[in-house]
Design a protein around this motif. Sequence first.
Motif, mmCIF file in Angstrom:
data_model
loop_
_atom_site.group_PDB
_atom_site.id
_atom_site.type_symbol
_atom_site.label_atom_id
_atom_site.label_comp_id
_atom_site.label_asym_id
_atom_site.label_seq_id
_atom_site.Cartn_x
_atom_site.Cartn_y
_atom_site.Cartn_z
ATOM 1 N N GLU A 70 -20.731 78.960 22.579
ATOM 2 C CA GLU A 70 -20.651 77.720 23.356
ATOM 3 C C GLU A 70 -22.239 77.449 24.202
ATOM 4 O OE1 GLU A 70 -19.700 74.016 24.789
ATOM 5 O OE2 GLU A 70 -18.807 75.211 23.317
ATOM 6 N N ILE A 71 -22.597 78.473 24.674
ATOM 7 C CA ILE A 71 -24.223 78.715 25.217
ATOM 8 C C ILE A 71 -25.204 78.191 24.296
ATOM 9 C CG2 ILE A 71 -25.712 80.024 26.467
ATOM 10 C CD1 ILE A 71 -23.316 81.469 27.738
ATOM 11 N N ASP A 72 -25.045 78.658 23.010
ATOM 12 C CA ASP A 72 -25.988 78.570 21.985
ATOM 13 C C ASP A 72 -25.953 76.768 21.657
ATOM 14 O OD1 ASP A 72 -27.362 80.862 21.487
ATOM 15 O OD2 ASP A 72 -25.791 81.305 19.819
ATOM 16 N N GLN A 73 -24.794 76.332 21.684
ATOM 17 C CA GLN A 73 -24.755 74.965 21.495
ATOM 18 C C GLN A 73 -25.145 73.951 22.495
ATOM 19 O OE1 GLN A 73 -20.803 73.710 19.903
ATOM 20 N NE2 GLN A 73 -20.652 75.333 18.447
ATOM 21 N N LEU A 74 -24.833 74.737 23.709
ATOM 22 C CA LEU A 74 -25.253 73.627 25.000
ATOM 23 C C LEU A 74 -26.943 73.829 25.007
ATOM 24 C CD1 LEU A 74 -22.974 75.020 27.790
ATOM 25 C CD2 LEU A 74 -23.162 72.771 26.925
ATOM 26 N N CYS A 75 -27.446 74.827 24.748
ATOM 27 C CA CYS A 75 -28.892 74.891 24.717
ATOM 28 C C CYS A 75 -29.731 74.081 23.648
ATOM 29 C CB CYS A 75 -29.343 76.488 24.444
ATOM 30 S SG CYS A 75 -28.842 77.482 26.020
ATOM 31 N N ALA A 76 -28.995 74.125 22.610
ATOM 32 C CA ALA A 76 -29.333 73.293 21.498
ATOM 33 C C ALA A 76 -29.145 71.912 21.760
ATOM 34 C CB ALA A 76 -28.933 73.868 20.200
ATOM 35 N N GLY A 77 -28.086 71.475 22.522
ATOM 36 C CA GLY A 77 -27.980 70.105 22.762
ATOM 37 C C GLY A 77 -26.913 69.394 21.930
ATOM 38 N N VAL A 78 -26.244 70.266 21.310
ATOM 39 C CA VAL A 78 -25.059 69.813 20.188
ATOM 40 C C VAL A 78 -24.144 69.159 21.078
ATOM 41 C CG1 VAL A 78 -23.164 70.759 18.698
ATOM 42 C CG2 VAL A 78 -25.543 71.628 18.719
ATOM 43 N N GLY A 79 -23.766 67.976 20.511
ATOM 44 C CA GLY A 79 -22.584 67.175 21.240
ATOM 45 C C GLY A 79 -23.186 66.197 22.093
ATOM 46 N N ASP A 80 -23.995 66.363 23.015
ATOM 47 C CA ASP A 80 -24.658 65.120 23.947
ATOM 48 C C ASP A 80 -26.220 64.885 23.834
ATOM 49 O OD1 ASP A 80 -25.778 67.441 25.296
ATOM 50 O OD2 ASP A 80 -24.677 67.245 27.007
ATOM 51 N N GLY A 81 -27.063 65.955 22.576
ATOM 52 C CA GLY A 81 -28.424 65.545 22.688
ATOM 53 C C GLY A 81 -29.181 66.042 23.651
ATOM 54 N N ASN A 82 -28.628 66.623 24.938
ATOM 55 C CA ASN A 82 -29.341 67.193 26.104
ATOM 56 C C ASN A 82 -29.806 68.470 25.685
ATOM 57 O OD1 ASN A 82 -30.495 67.639 28.464
ATOM 58 N ND2 ASN A 82 -28.651 67.324 29.616
ATOM 59 N N ARG A 83 -30.737 69.203 25.245
ATOM 60 C CA ARG A 83 -31.421 70.334 25.340
ATOM 61 C C ARG A 83 -31.364 70.756 26.837
ATOM 62 N NH1 ARG A 83 -35.557 68.493 21.028
ATOM 63 N NH2 ARG A 83 -36.443 68.000 23.290
ATOM 64 N N ARG A 84 -31.097 72.349 26.918
ATOM 65 C CA ARG A 84 -30.970 72.951 28.153
ATOM 66 C C ARG A 84 -31.743 74.380 28.048
ATOM 67 N NH1 ARG A 84 -26.403 70.429 27.054
ATOM 68 N NH2 ARG A 84 -25.419 69.080 28.501
ATOM 69 N N LEU A 85 -32.267 74.807 29.123
ATOM 70 C CA LEU A 85 -32.613 76.386 29.377
ATOM 71 C C LEU A 85 -31.417 76.762 30.067
ATOM 72 C CD1 LEU A 85 -36.095 76.332 30.571
ATOM 73 C CD2 LEU A 85 -35.310 77.154 28.393
ATOM 74 N N ALA A 86 -30.815 77.949 29.677
ATOM 75 C CA ALA A 86 -30.051 78.835 30.170
ATOM 76 C C ALA A 86 -30.472 80.235 30.064
ATOM 77 C CB ALA A 86 -28.693 78.951 29.194
ATOM 78 N N PHE A 87 -30.270 80.701 31.344
ATOM 79 C CA PHE A 87 -30.701 82.292 31.719
ATOM 80 C C PHE A 87 -29.506 83.024 31.776
ATOM 81 C CE2 PHE A 87 -34.327 79.481 32.737
ATOM 82 C CZ PHE A 87 -35.341 80.236 32.182
ATOM 83 N N ILE A 88 -29.593 84.127 31.178
ATOM 84 C CA ILE A 88 -28.153 85.067 31.386
ATOM 85 C C ILE A 88 -28.682 86.446 31.683
ATOM 86 C CG2 ILE A 88 -26.028 85.781 29.915
ATOM 87 C CD1 ILE A 88 -26.364 83.424 28.506
#
Length: 173
Positions: free
Chosen positions: A6-24
């Motif tokens: 899910e984090i990979d998809q959020l970073c890539a913008g899957v679903g909403d087209g909004n790419r993100r940076l995530a620090f874990i």
Amino acid sequence: TSWSGEIDQLCAGVGDGNRRLAFISAGNAAVEHYGRYPDSNDTDPIQDPAQAWNAITVGASTACVRFSQQQFPGYQPLGTPGDLSPSSTTSLSWFRDWPLKPDIVLEGGNWVIHPETRRVMDPDDMTILTTAHASAGRLLVSFRDTSAATAQAARLAAILQSQYPRLWPETIR
């Protein structure tokens, strides 16, 4: 895992087209393994969800070697300056075709060890100082390990994004 996926998809913008940076945070090695430092850095694996390929996994390094000899007589710094902190984990035990993690390391503090008893302790002198989460009591508290390093990495990216707002998250990465 589903969490890292899910984090990979959020970073890539899957679903909403909004790419993100995530620090874990890479996750901390088990304290009972610190006596095996630096080998424990290689054998204690990155923790879920830090194996996400698109997130920035943050490990801890250390430059901290000064502490109160009065409070910890006979102890020595556990981590070597400029190396991984005793708390940091890695992906060295993973399959070779997976990414190497952590992606970045920043100061996470250090620990001390008594050479005879092998007892490991955590002096406040070898931590990062930060603001407390609650104002009732102390205003400043010690912060350490991969969590402290992750906060610093996110700060660096935020500074870059504010200075260069047109850069893509991948460029900041």
